[in-house]
Scaffold this motif. Structure first.
Motif, PDB file in Angstrom:
ATOM      1  N   VAL A 223       0.749  -0.965   0.098  1.00  0.00           N
ATOM      2  CA  VAL A 223      -0.247   0.089   0.095  1.00  0.00           C
ATOM      3  C   VAL A 223       0.977   1.122   0.146  1.00  0.00           C
ATOM      4  CG1 VAL A 223      -1.892   1.202   1.151  1.00  0.00           C
ATOM      5  CG2 VAL A 223      -1.766  -1.379   1.287  1.00  0.00           C
ATOM      6  N   ALA A 224       0.628   2.240  -0.862  1.00  0.00           N
ATOM      7  CA  ALA A 224       1.478   3.242  -0.931  1.00  0.00           C
ATOM      8  C   ALA A 224       1.057   4.292   0.100  1.00  0.00           C
ATOM      9  CB  ALA A 224       0.972   4.145  -2.076  1.00  0.00           C
ATOM     10  N   GLY A 225       2.372   5.052   0.515  1.00  0.00           N
ATOM     11  CA  GLY A 225       2.260   6.227   1.596  1.00  0.00           C
ATOM     12  C   GLY A 225       1.038   6.850   1.642  1.00  0.00           C
ATOM     13  N   PRO A 226       0.784   7.509   0.728  1.00  0.00           N
ATOM     14  CA  PRO A 226      -0.208   8.471   0.644  1.00  0.00           C
ATOM     15  C   PRO A 226      -1.781   7.839   1.146  1.00  0.00           C
ATOM     16  CG  PRO A 226       1.324   9.016  -1.371  1.00  0.00           C
ATOM     17  CD  PRO A 226       1.570   7.762  -0.622  1.00  0.00           C
ATOM     18  N   ALA A 227      -1.904   6.413   0.374  1.00  0.00           N
ATOM     19  CA  ALA A 227      -3.105   5.784   0.844  1.00  0.00           C
ATOM     20  C   ALA A 227      -3.315   5.357   2.204  1.00  0.00           C
ATOM     21  CB  ALA A 227      -3.046   4.576  -0.017  1.00  0.00           C
ATOM     22  N   LEU A 228      -1.989   5.230   2.811  1.00  0.00           N
ATOM     23  CA  LEU A 228      -1.831   4.739   4.294  1.00  0.00           C
ATOM     24  C   LEU A 228      -2.364   5.984   4.927  1.00  0.00           C
ATOM     25  CD1 LEU A 228       1.425   3.044   4.456  1.00  0.00           C
ATOM     26  CD2 LEU A 228      -0.664   1.928   4.636  1.00  0.00           C
ATOM     27  N   ARG A 229      -1.938   7.178   4.922  1.00  0.00           N
ATOM     28  CA  ARG A 229      -2.295   8.351   5.566  1.00  0.00           C
ATOM     29  C   ARG A 229      -3.697   8.628   5.598  1.00  0.00           C
ATOM     30  NH1 ARG A 229       1.233   9.112   9.121  1.00  0.00           N
ATOM     31  NH2 ARG A 229       2.849   9.342   7.667  1.00  0.00           N
ATOM     32  N   VAL A 230      -4.251   8.596   4.094  1.00  0.00           N
ATOM     33  CA  VAL A 230      -5.470   9.282   3.946  1.00  0.00           C
ATOM     34  C   VAL A 230      -6.510   8.322   4.404  1.00  0.00           C
ATOM     35  CG1 VAL A 230      -7.251   9.625   2.020  1.00  0.00           C
ATOM     36  CG2 VAL A 230      -4.908  10.524   1.640  1.00  0.00           C
ATOM     37  N   ALA A 231      -6.165   6.908   4.026  1.00  0.00           N
ATOM     38  CA  ALA A 231      -7.127   5.762   4.742  1.00  0.00           C
ATOM     39  C   ALA A 231      -7.265   6.061   6.238  1.00  0.00           C
ATOM     40  CB  ALA A 231      -7.034   4.626   3.951  1.00  0.00           C
ATOM     41  N   THR A 232      -6.177   6.147   6.724  1.00  0.00           N
ATOM     42  CA  THR A 232      -6.104   6.140   8.364  1.00  0.00           C
ATOM     43  C   THR A 232      -6.907   7.029   8.722  1.00  0.00           C
ATOM     44  OG1 THR A 232      -3.998   4.957   8.395  1.00  0.00           O
ATOM     45  CG2 THR A 232      -4.701   6.156  10.312  1.00  0.00           C
ATOM     46  N   ARG A 233      -6.993   8.470   8.336  1.00  0.00           N
ATOM     47  CA  ARG A 233      -7.816   9.407   8.601  1.00  0.00           C
ATOM     48  C   ARG A 233      -8.972   9.269   8.679  1.00  0.00           C
ATOM     49  NH1 ARG A 233      -6.972  15.221   8.804  1.00  0.00           N
ATOM     50  NH2 ARG A 233      -4.867  14.704   9.161  1.00  0.00           N
ATOM     51  N   ALA A 234      -9.538   8.926   7.347  1.00  0.00           N
ATOM     52  CA  ALA A 234     -11.063   8.522   6.760  1.00  0.00           C
ATOM     53  C   ALA A 234     -11.716   7.272   7.708  1.00  0.00           C
ATOM     54  CB  ALA A 234     -10.759   8.133   5.301  1.00  0.00           C
ATOM     55  N   LEU A 235     -10.831   6.235   8.004  1.00  0.00           N
ATOM     56  CA  LEU A 235     -11.588   5.301   8.796  1.00  0.00           C
ATOM     57  C   LEU A 235     -11.683   5.655  10.104  1.00  0.00           C
ATOM     58  CD1 LEU A 235      -9.306   2.425   7.150  1.00  0.00           C
ATOM     59  CD2 LEU A 235     -11.859   2.593   7.373  1.00  0.00           C
ATOM     60  N   GLN A 236     -10.935   6.808  10.693  1.00  0.00           N
ATOM     61  CA  GLN A 236     -11.123   7.236  12.109  1.00  0.00           C
ATOM     62  C   GLN A 236     -12.268   8.372  12.089  1.00  0.00           C
ATOM     63  OE1 GLN A 236      -7.228   8.834  12.636  1.00  0.00           O
ATOM     64  NE2 GLN A 236      -6.370   6.923  13.611  1.00  0.00           N
ATOM     65  N   ASP A 237     -12.794   8.637  11.042  1.00  0.00           N
ATOM     66  CA  ASP A 237     -13.876   9.761  11.038  1.00  0.00           C
ATOM     67  C   ASP A 237     -15.079   9.154  11.126  1.00  0.00           C
ATOM     68  OD1 ASP A 237     -15.349  11.951  10.643  1.00  0.00           O
ATOM     69  OD2 ASP A 237     -14.100  12.950   9.117  1.00  0.00           O
ATOM     70  N   ALA A 238     -15.691   8.671  12.048  1.00  0.00           N
ATOM     71  CA  ALA A 238     -16.980   7.828  12.393  1.00  0.00           C
ATOM     72  C   ALA A 238     -18.201   8.880  12.033  1.00  0.00           C
ATOM     73  CB  ALA A 238     -17.113   7.344  13.737  1.00  0.00           C
ATOM     74  N   ASP A 239     -18.019  10.201  12.210  1.00  0.00           N
ATOM     75  CA  ASP A 239     -19.176  11.241  12.055  1.00  0.00           C
ATOM     76  C   ASP A 239     -19.211  11.185  10.491  1.00  0.00           C
ATOM     77  OD1 ASP A 239     -19.563  11.749  14.718  1.00  0.00           O
ATOM     78  OD2 ASP A 239     -18.144  13.475  14.558  1.00  0.00           O
ATOM     79  N   TRP A 240     -18.216  11.164   9.651  1.00  0.00           N
ATOM     80  CA  TRP A 240     -18.297  11.360   8.464  1.00  0.00           C
ATOM     81  C   TRP A 240     -18.929  10.137   7.786  1.00  0.00           C
ATOM     82  CZ3 TRP A 240     -16.945   8.416   4.016  1.00  0.00           C
ATOM     83  CH2 TRP A 240     -17.151   8.860   2.911  1.00  0.00           C
TER      84      TRP A 240
END
Length: 325
Positions: A223-240
């Motif tokens: 998994v590419a570095g940008p994907a790791l960073r973006v997806a981690t933030r997204a998966l933590q965003d339960a409100d979204w």
């Protein structure tokens, strides 16, 4: 076997005029998660172990599981690797609950499995390897976790593709898995619900030996570095995720209403795509294409058309105009 897919927007552009197309041929959310700012090292450095571990922790929380998990290049990465990693010998049979996403059967055949496509879950019983998509693509059929786990005890190995399960988490097996050897392997897609399919990220969850084999086969940086960073933030965003789930449910009902007015009947679907029966699927696809809206038809059905959900107000207006024409 024809390996046709949605998302072939370049084919549509080559056959009809215009370049401002709305691609509704996939089940990808067209209101994507907003991209966070990325650090330069996300682009310049190799993905780190700590970034991968942070992603896995965020995914475990989002999917409600403590079972072993590996991140891969989309759920497709697991679909390609698993047939080669799961033991088989000449004559062993895999059964795929169909009609469904055609890459499962195709990848199994390429890896040397004898594949039988079956129409009911009961017909999976006795297979050395069984594959089901829950909720199913394209008709949206769904099965409760208890019934899937029960079926898994009657096959050699069960693979459950949950690529479209995010809006209906109660369907997921992930919270029921412990990593024990006989349990199913569950596949999850990140890009569909979060609208970021270009990141090419998915997960496999399941028995520890299978997950370890997948991680070994995928190599050190799947998994590419940008994907790791973006997806981690997204998966933590339960409100979204909660807001998006509610919006998708409303949008699915809105699409059904527009399709009904056009004389199409609902076959099924999920909150990320809808499947309609039309008098003539090719004619219906071409009708939409004249308005630069790309949809999905199937070589095995003359009447079924699958339609993703528009994103912006302008996209909804164009779809309404096309269906009223």
């Amino acid at each position: 076997m024809t390996r046709d897919h949605g998302g072939n927007i370049d084919w549509a552009q080559a056959h009809w005029d215009g370049d401002d197309w709305i691609d509704l041929s996939t089940g990808i959310n067209r209101v994507p998660y907003p991209l966070p700012a990325l650090a330069p090292e996300d682009w310049t450095g190799l993905p780190t172990r700590s970034a991968t571990e942070a992603l896995i922790e965020a995914a475990r929380t989002a999917y409600g599981t403590t079972a072993p998990m590996v991140a891969l290049s989309g759920a497709q990465g697991a679909i390609q690797l698993l047939p080669r990693l799961l033991p088989h010998r000449t004559g062993r049979e895999a059964r795929v609950l169909s009609p469904t996403y055609n890459e499962h059967a195709a990848a199994l055949r390429v890896a040397g499995w004898e594949v039988r496509e079956v129409l009911s879950p009961e017909a999976l019983e006795g297979a050395d390897l069984a594959v089901m998509v829950n909720p199913n693509n394209p008709d949206g059929r769904r099965w409760r976790p208890g019934s899937v786990l029960s079926m898994a005890t009657r096959v050699g190995r069960m693979i459950v593709d949950e690529s479209f399960a995010d809006p209906t988490p109660t369907l997921s097996l992930a919270p029921h898995l412990t990593g024990a050897e006989g349990e199913p392997v569950v596949l999850r897609s990140f890009g569909k619900f979060y609208g970021l399919a270009g990141l090419r990220l998915g997960f496999a969850i399941g028995p520890a030996p299978v997950i370890a084999a997948l991680a070994e086969a995928a190599g050190p940086w799947p998994v590419a570095g940008p994907a790791l960073r973006v997806a981690t933030r997204a998966l933590q965003d339960a409100d979204w995720a909660r807001r998006t789930t509610a919006r998708l449910r409303q949008d699915a009902a809105r699409a059904d209403d527009l399709a009904g007015r056009a004389g199409w009947s609902l076959v099924g679907g999920t909150d990320l795509f809808r499947l309609y029966e039309t008098p003539d699927a090719t004619a219906a696809r071409d009708r939409l294409a004249r308005h630069r809206i790309w949809s999905r038809i199937f070589p095995w059905s003359p009447r079924w058309l699958r339609l993703g959900l528009p994103g912006s107000a302008a996209e909804w207006t164009r779809l309404e105009t096309a269906l009223a024409a």
